[in-house]
Design a protein around this motif. Structure first.
Motif, PDB file in Angstrom:
ATOM      1  N   ASP A  29      -4.495   1.755  -5.446  1.00 25.49           N
ATOM      2  CA  ASP A  29      -3.108   1.832  -5.897  1.00 25.49           C
ATOM      3  C   ASP A  29      -2.967   1.439  -7.363  1.00 25.49           C
ATOM      4  OD1 ASP A  29      -2.364   2.663  -3.371  1.00 25.49           O
ATOM      5  OD2 ASP A  29      -1.569   0.714  -2.758  1.00 25.49           O
ATOM      6  N   ARG A  51     -12.398  -8.084  -6.779  1.00 30.54           N
ATOM      7  CA  ARG A  51     -11.332  -8.110  -5.776  1.00 30.54           C
ATOM      8  C   ARG A  51     -11.917  -8.300  -4.367  1.00 30.54           C
ATOM      9  NH1 ARG A  51      -5.920  -5.355  -6.458  1.00 30.54           N
ATOM     10  NH2 ARG A  51      -6.701  -4.584  -8.419  1.00 30.54           N
ATOM     11  N   MET A 102       0.857  -1.171   0.000  1.00 31.71           N
ATOM     12  CA  MET A 102       0.000   0.000   0.000  1.00 31.71           C
ATOM     13  C   MET A 102       0.896   1.224   0.000  1.00 31.71           C
ATOM     14  SD  MET A 102      -2.560   0.968   3.164  1.00 31.71           S
ATOM     15  CE  MET A 102      -1.816  -0.275   4.180  1.00 31.71           C
ATOM     16  N   ALA A 115      -5.423  -1.929  -2.559  1.00 37.90           N
ATOM     17  CA  ALA A 115      -4.834  -2.493  -3.779  1.00 37.90           C
ATOM     18  C   ALA A 115      -5.534  -1.937  -5.017  1.00 37.90           C
ATOM     19  CB  ALA A 115      -4.915  -4.017  -3.754  1.00 37.90           C
TER      20      ALA A 115
END
Length: 189
Positions: free
Chosen positions: A93, A50, A1, A90
């Motif tokens: 990012d 996800r 992260m 995630a």
């Protein structure tokens, strides 16, 4: 992260003990919501897909600046929260789009104009009711108006919340009946 995604996510509890709301300090959708009640429906939408990888996630709803996650009955809430935070970070990012644009287009197409009563029902739901419901991590969408009955679909935290019946009858139904004498009842489908 990375440092950019830190502090972008805030957990909020909802009136539904099975649903957690994650407020994201970055836009996810331009408007509306996308609701996923099973992993197969999320196959082309990166963020929900996800999140379904997190053990214990039963359903996902993505809003303009929040995500609600409904936990399975047997889920470990602490582990699920850690997993959801990791998945959200995630995703942020990676810079991916959260939801398949085709899913959003289908939802927009379903909101075609239908006449003055239906237009006013949709306007009240969109401008007054949806923002209030979103504060608790849920969403509501108009399905149809037939024989004086407004049929709505409640999503996210509101779909299985113990207080959703009270919200539906005392809040939504009262507001619509106050404005539109044509409305006799509001029913969740």
């Amino acid at each position: 992260m990375n440092a950019q995604s830190q502090d972008l996510i805030r957990l909020e509890f909802t009136p539904n003990p099975s649903t957690l709301k994650y407020v994201v300090a970055r836009p996810l959708l331009p408007r509306g919501t996308a609701n996923f009640t099973e992993k197969a429906a999320a196959e082309t939408s990166p963020l929900p897909l996800r999140l379904f990888e997190v053990d214990g996630v039963k359903a996902v709803m993505v809003g303009p600046s929040f995500v609600t996650v409904t936990m399975a009955d047997e889920a470990d809430a602490a582990a699920l929260n850690d997993g959801v935070h990791a998945a959200l970070h995630a995703h942020l990012d990676a810079g991916e789009h959260p939801v398949d644009p085709a899913v959003l287009e289908q939802a927009a197409a379903a909101n075609a104009e239908d006449g003055p009563v239906v237009s006013r029902i949709k306007e009240i739901i969109e401008e007054e009711i949806r923002p209030a419901v979103a504060m608790d991590g849920g969403d509501i969408s108009f399905e149809r108006f037939q024989d004086g009955v407004v049929y709505v679909f409640m999503k996210g935290a509101c779909s299985s919340c113990p207080s959703s019946t009270a919200t539906l009858k005392m809040g939504i139904e009262s507001r619509l009946r106050e404005e539109l004498p044509e409305v006799v009842e509001v029913v969740q489908i």
